[in-house]
Write a protein that holds these residues in place. Structure first.
Motif, mmCIF file in Angstrom:
data_model
loop_
_atom_site.group_PDB
_atom_site.id
_atom_site.type_symbol
_atom_site.label_atom_id
_atom_site.label_comp_id
_atom_site.label_asym_id
_atom_site.label_seq_id
_atom_site.Cartn_x
_atom_site.Cartn_y
_atom_site.Cartn_z
ATOM 1 N N VAL A 93 52.967 46.250 42.441
ATOM 2 C CA VAL A 93 52.991 45.676 41.089
ATOM 3 C C VAL A 93 51.886 46.316 40.254
ATOM 4 O O VAL A 93 50.703 46.173 40.560
ATOM 5 C CB VAL A 93 52.791 44.146 41.118
ATOM 6 C CG1 VAL A 93 52.993 43.574 39.708
ATOM 7 C CG2 VAL A 93 53.745 43.477 42.107
ATOM 8 N N ASP A 94 52.271 47.034 39.202
ATOM 9 C CA ASP A 94 51.304 47.576 38.252
ATOM 10 C C ASP A 94 50.950 46.498 37.234
ATOM 11 O O ASP A 94 51.835 45.816 36.715
ATOM 12 C CB ASP A 94 51.884 48.791 37.521
ATOM 13 C CG ASP A 94 51.909 50.039 38.374
ATOM 14 O OD1 ASP A 94 51.371 50.005 39.493
ATOM 15 O OD2 ASP A 94 52.473 51.046 37.915
ATOM 16 N N VAL A 95 49.672 46.356 36.923
ATOM 17 C CA VAL A 95 49.203 45.338 35.987
ATOM 18 C C VAL A 95 48.352 45.999 34.913
ATOM 19 O O VAL A 95 47.413 46.738 35.224
ATOM 20 C CB VAL A 95 48.374 44.258 36.709
ATOM 21 C CG1 VAL A 95 47.801 43.254 35.711
ATOM 22 C CG2 VAL A 95 49.223 43.537 37.759
ATOM 23 N N ASP A 96 48.693 45.735 33.658
ATOM 24 C CA ASP A 96 47.907 46.230 32.528
ATOM 25 C C ASP A 96 47.763 45.141 31.486
ATOM 26 O O ASP A 96 48.709 44.371 31.235
ATOM 27 C CB ASP A 96 48.582 47.443 31.869
ATOM 28 C CG ASP A 96 48.502 48.695 32.716
ATOM 29 O OD1 ASP A 96 47.390 49.184 32.937
ATOM 30 O OD2 ASP A 96 49.568 49.173 33.157
ATOM 31 N N TYR A 97 46.593 45.090 30.851
ATOM 32 C CA TYR A 97 46.370 44.222 29.696
ATOM 33 C C TYR A 97 46.107 45.094 28.479
ATOM 34 O O TYR A 97 45.437 46.126 28.578
ATOM 35 C CB TYR A 97 45.198 43.273 29.950
ATOM 36 C CG TYR A 97 45.547 42.158 30.895
ATOM 37 C CD1 TYR A 97 45.379 42.294 32.276
ATOM 38 C CD2 TYR A 97 46.075 40.976 30.416
ATOM 39 C CE1 TYR A 97 45.728 41.272 33.139
ATOM 40 C CE2 TYR A 97 46.425 39.951 31.274
ATOM 41 C CZ TYR A 97 46.249 40.096 32.636
ATOM 42 O OH TYR A 97 46.603 39.079 33.502
ATOM 43 N N LEU A 98 46.625 44.659 27.327
ATOM 44 C CA LEU A 98 46.500 45.473 26.123
ATOM 45 C C LEU A 98 45.115 45.389 25.502
ATOM 46 O O LEU A 98 44.634 46.366 24.925
ATOM 47 C CB LEU A 98 47.563 45.054 25.099
ATOM 48 C CG LEU A 98 49.016 45.144 25.581
ATOM 49 C CD1 LEU A 98 49.972 44.769 24.454
ATOM 50 C CD2 LEU A 98 49.336 46.539 26.111
ATOM 51 N N THR A 99 44.481 44.220 25.581
ATOM 52 C CA THR A 99 43.125 44.069 25.048
ATOM 53 C C THR A 99 42.320 43.157 25.969
ATOM 54 O O THR A 99 42.882 42.332 26.689
ATOM 55 C CB THR A 99 43.131 43.459 23.624
ATOM 56 O OG1 THR A 99 43.853 42.226 23.631
ATOM 57 C CG2 THR A 99 43.749 44.416 22.619
#
Length: 373
Positions: free
Chosen positions: A222-228
């Motif tokens: 599972v790839d996890v990214d937050y925009l800010t």
């Protein structure tokens, strides 16, 4: 091309970028590398315990609604809150002329948020519903100043005042179910999560999604990214950044992307459509949102966070003078969260998802609300 590459790299590194799990090749019977578990066998099914209050007469109320960033038209939880208000107008006799909606600006000051709430108090609106945790500080100030006005706040339980009612949800439970759906639908054994702002509420979505995916396929990635990062709420209203970050996940092999990013979800869907992959919406049934008509063919389901139900129930309970009738948490047991089936793209796995739902309701599965370290 170099500038685009640098931008992509920079955005992916904002907040949090990580992956979990290590896909293993050659799992028998799947051809994808995912070793999938069977759904739990739950005797008796999943019985909801909701006991709705009969409709009260709200004709004497004046209801104020303070939206979060994006307001009506965000295709997400602001729209859902608005739908709850509309339902109260339709079903409870609340006069449309006795309602007022105001909307937050990105990265506005606490004073600006407090001024908006004070405006509604001054104009005689009671109750007043603040949509979003970002109102917590301002609401505590204004509710203390106005003890004879009833307030509710969506997504926050930190304001401990007798005239403030928290409307909070088990987002992790609904996210578990769409995580299971992603794991059942992936062809690459790699999926993605895009959060708007890296803070505890959105991490509940992440935590449930990953747990649900791994309940189905323990070796899924599972790839996890937050925009800010925390404190910068522009991540909820930046479709361009959502598109760039999602493209990075897709280029890395993820083929099902779940977003909890508010208005930035438009960019998530656009990137997924361009890649011919699958997406999962959030809060509302985003397949049915008019603004998403051009990308709906990639939306296989949405995690339903029933802000509309919570807003309607709060107005109804206010009209009845019975706020104690409201649930402490809007969870699977009271249909406060769930998943959408519009479009028929998960018709083949709904039996599995309902089995997981039953296991959660019955207490056989406990869903965590914070991501594992």
């Amino acid at each position: 091309m170099l500038a685009a590459a640098v931008l992509t790299s920079a955005l992916v590194m904002v907040g949090c970028a990580r992956d979990t799990g290590t896909p293993q090749p050659g799992a028998a019977g799947t051809g994808t590398g995912c070793e999938r578990n069977a759904a739990p066998a739950v005797a008796g099914g999943a019985a909801n315990t909701a006991a709705p209050l009969p409709n009260a007469d709200a004709s004497g109320l004046k209801v104020g609604l303070a939206f979060d960033i994006g307001g009506r038209g965000d295709g997400s939880f602001n729209d859902s809150a608005g739908a709850g208000l509309d339902r109260a107008v339709s079903e409870l006799g609340l006069p449309k002329a006795s309602t007022k909606e105001l909307t937050a600006a990105p990265n506005e000051s606490e004073d600006a948020a407090a001024t908006r709430l004070r405006q509604l108090v001054t104009e005689g609106y009671n109750p007043i519903i603040a949509v979003g945790f970002k109102y917590a500080t301002a609401l505590e100030t204004v509710a203390t100043e106005s003890p004879n006005t009833q307030f509710a706040i969506v997504d926050d339980s930190s304001v401990d005042l007798p005239n403030v009612t928290p409307l909070v949800f088990a987002e992790e439970q609904g996210s578990f179910l769409v995580g299971a759906a992603a794991a059942l639908k992936t062809q690459s054994c790699k999926i993605g999560f895009v959060g708007g702002v890296e803070q505890p509420l959105i991490q509940k979505f992440e935590a449930g999604y990953i747990q649900g995916a791994k309940a189905v396929a323990p070796n899924i990635q599972v790839d996890v990214d937050y925009l800010t990062p925390a404190g910068d709420f522009t991540g909820f209203n930046d479709p361009a950044k959502g598109q760039v970050v999602t493209t990075g996940q897709l280029d890395g092999g993820a083929d099902v992307i779940y977003h909890a990013a508010g208005g930035s979800g438009q960019g998530v869907f656009q990137a997924v459509k361009a890649a011919g992959k699958s997406a999962i919406g959030v809060d509302s049934d985003q397949y049915n949102i008019p603004a998403y008509t051009g990308v709906r063919d990639v939306i296989i389901t949405s995690m339903l966070k029933r802000v509309d139900v919570a807003v309607f129930d709060y107005i109804n309970a206010s009209a009845a003078g019975n706020l104690q009738s409201l649930p402490t948490v809007f969870d699977l047991k009271v249909d406060g969260v769930g998943y959408a089936t519009t479009g028929g793209k998960i018709a083949d796995i709904t039996a599995d998802l309902d089995a997981y739902k039953a296991a959660i309701i019955n207490g056989d599965i406990t869903v965590q609300s914070t991501p594992s370290s």
